[in-house]
Design an enzyme around this catalytic site. Structure first.
Site, PDB file in Angstrom:
ATOM      1  N   CYS A   1       0.788  -1.237   0.000  1.00 30.40           N
ATOM      2  CA  CYS A   1       0.000   0.000   0.000  1.00 30.40           C
ATOM      3  C   CYS A   1       0.821   1.288   0.000  1.00 30.40           C
ATOM      4  O   CYS A   1       0.776   2.060  -0.957  1.00 30.40           O
ATOM      5  CB  CYS A   1      -0.922   0.011   1.218  1.00 30.40           C
TER       6      CYS A   1
ATOM      7  N   HIS B   1      -2.712   6.483   4.229  1.00 35.59           N
ATOM      8  CA  HIS B   1      -1.629   5.532   4.501  1.00 35.59           C
ATOM      9  C   HIS B   1      -0.249   6.050   4.101  1.00 35.59           C
ATOM     10  O   HIS B   1       0.618   5.295   3.655  1.00 35.59           O
ATOM     11  CB  HIS B   1      -1.904   4.187   3.806  1.00 35.59           C
TER      12      HIS B   1
END
Length: 563
Positions: free
Chosen positions: A90, A146
């Site tokens: 991610c 993130h």
């Protein structure tokens, strides 16, 4: 300014001092301003949809049993990116999208950014939304960040986005928006701007909630002014949660994980349909470039599938880094085509900034290329190679050595490189089996009869594949073409010389949400932020002027504190 002119003009006329010339000038200014407002922008609206953990096989047009009519239709009428690469995790993918730079050039080359780490996308990188904002765009983000949040300056609204509604961590509950990083480290993770979005939380499934938020942004913005909307869905990352009505259409899939996953993808497909309908309803569609991309490969243990590619999320095999991607836009010159040229996630930065009529600074040292002509017109891609990564911390290949790397490279180091048709891997690339869709099996992953186990990989720390001829990475050619291996190892050495130190700090106990009102969010104080910024500036200063100057600066700071 225009409001002031209106008031001035009205006041002058009310006071009886309104000459014909003054009125004519006032009327001309008013008309010009009205024309400026009503004039459609030549800059395209940019909608970037990032989805989480959707595997290469998990879309209808790649042969999936999962039904994705919207994605199939948009891709068929646009350009399918069939040689498109991202990163296997991610944070790395998102950092490269935001900066146009490889991980080795931002210090994020090891793993993801953990919730408890005082770490984030380095502030000295000019982000994509910052560039677009400078070009006159309104910039909005909905969904998953993130990229770190330990201090306020790391938050999305400090990195170029006018608005942010979403979550900061890598995953969480789709309904309650709570996330536990470890026992005793649990908290709420839904934010609007820089604060917890308690009042905005209606307990709605996140895919639906984020779609509603994106549609509201489209409804409230003037489509004649350029818009950048980064819609980073939580789906289809674990935990596997989905409204029951989507499960009904997949009753024939006995494997519960695959069934839930398929239902989540169908919900996602419906969400993208609602976004495209809103683009048409509110007058954006004809001047919009829509990019769809997964952030990494699928995770078979969580219902995803990359078949027939090898490996999974978190690996440097094709299953971890070759992604679903397409561009849909009326502005494309050649629609309904497949782009087979090499495209990497870093390429979106220069491509989108150039499309937006923005500017790329020479000192940005981008690793991305402008690939718009390759996508829109079918021209050859300017990209000929990809550094998938070099991770100097991950050295778990027990049999890796300098000898195995011909004295050029230590093959214990995890690294992966693509040049033309060739792909080289060193170290431990990650779980390497071929895992067909989990439609029928309910057994543990290691015991599935249809799972191809790789036996001959034991003891290896170097592989070479011709990806064009062998996209499934079944035939290792490293012993047959040692001269190709040596050339690629030398290229790794060149890249490694440009790498910056790894940023992977230790856990900070103050990150625990219990110290922050039960919310995941920034925990550094303003004073700590300022001190960290001073240290960064001093490091830059000392690099230019030497250690003596750095000592002087530290001495001055101590005196300042005492004062």
């Amino acid at each position: 300014m225009f409001v002031l002119e209106v008031l001035t003009g009205l006041c002058l006329c009310t006071l009886g001092t309104c000459s014909y010339e003054a009125w004519r000038q006032f009327s001309t200014n008013s008309q010009n301003h009205a024309n400026e407002i009503n004039k459609a922008t030549s800059q395209p609206h940019i909608i970037f949809i990032m989805v989480d953990d959707q595997g290469f096989r998990d879309v209808g047009y790649h042969g999936s049993e999962i039904k994705t009519p919207t994605l199939d239709r948009l891709a068929a009428a646009g350009v399918k990116l069939e040689n498109y690469y991202v990163q296997p995790l991610c944070s790395p993918s998102r950092s490269q999208l935001m900066t146009g730079r490889y991980q080795i050039h931002t210090g994020l080359q090891h793993s993801i950014i953990r919730p408890s780490q005082p770490n984030c996308l380095p502030l000295d990188n000019v982000t994509l939304p910052q560039k677009l904002k400078k070009a006159g765009y309104s910039t909005h983000m909905v969904g998953k960040w993130h990229l770190g949040f330990y201090k306020r300056s790391c938050m999305p609204t400090q990195r170029g986005f006018d608005t942010f509604f979403g979550f900061l961590l890598g995953s969480g509950d789709y309904y309650s928006h709570y996330k536990c990083d470890s026992p005793g480290m649990c908290g709420y993770d839904l934010h609007e701007g820089e604060e917890a979005a308690w009042e905005q939380d209606r307990g709605i499934y996140s895919t639906i909630m984020y779609t509603q938020k994106a549609v509201n942004i489209l409804a409230s913005h003037n489509p004649k002014r350029p818009l950048f909307l980064y819609l980073a869905y939580q789906a289809v990352h674990s935990p596997l949660q989905v409204p029951a009505r989507y499960l009904e259409r997949y009753k024939s899939i006995p494997n519960l994980h695959r069934r839930k996953y398929a239902a989540m993808v169908s919900c996602l497909d419906e969400a993208v349909r609602n976004i495209t309908l809103a683009l048409k309803r509110y007058g954006y569609y004809d001047n919009t470039v829509l990019v769809y991309s997964s952030d990494n490969g699928g995770q078979p243990m969580a219902g995803g599938s990359n078949w027939p590619l090898r490996g999974s999320k978190g690996t440097y095999w094709e299953g971890g880094v070759r992604a679903i991607g397409f561009v849909h836009s009326p502005l494309l010159q050649k629609k309904g085509t497949r782009c087979k040229g090499l495209v990497h996630i870093t390429d979106w930065y220069p491509t989108l900034v150039t499309l937006a009529e923005g500017t790329i600074d020479e000192n940005q040292n981008l690793d991305g290329y402008d690939v718009w002509e390759a996508i829109s017109e079918g021209r050859p891609s300017p990209r000929q190679d990809i550094l998938h990564n070099i991770d100097p911390i991950y050295i778990k290949a027990k049999n890796g050595s300098w000898k195995a790397g011909y004295g050029i490279w230590n093959t214990a180091v995890q690294a992966a490189l693509r040049i033309g048709d060739w792909k080289l891997l060193t170290g431990v690339p990650g779980y390497s089996d071929w895992v067909p869709p989990q439609t029928f099996s309910t057994q543990p992953l290691t015991n599935r009869w249809h799972n191809e186990r790789v036996r001959w990989d034991r003891g290896k720390s170097l592989w070479l594949f011709n990806i064009t001829a062998d996209p499934f990475e079944r035939v290792d050619l490293s012993r047959r073409y040692p001269h190709v291996v040596k050339k690629m190892l030398l290229r790794l050495v060149q890249y490694n010389k440009t790498a910056v130190p790894v940023r992977y700090p230790a856990k900070d106990y103050r990150s625990n949400p219990q110290y922050n009102g039960g919310v995941w969010g920034p925990w550094y104080s303003k004073e700590e932020e300022e001190e960290e910024e001073n240290d960064r500036e001093n490091n830059v200063f000392s690099n230019h002027f030497g250690k003596k100057s750095k000592k002087k600066v530290k001495k001055k700071r101590k005196l300042k504190r005492k004062a």
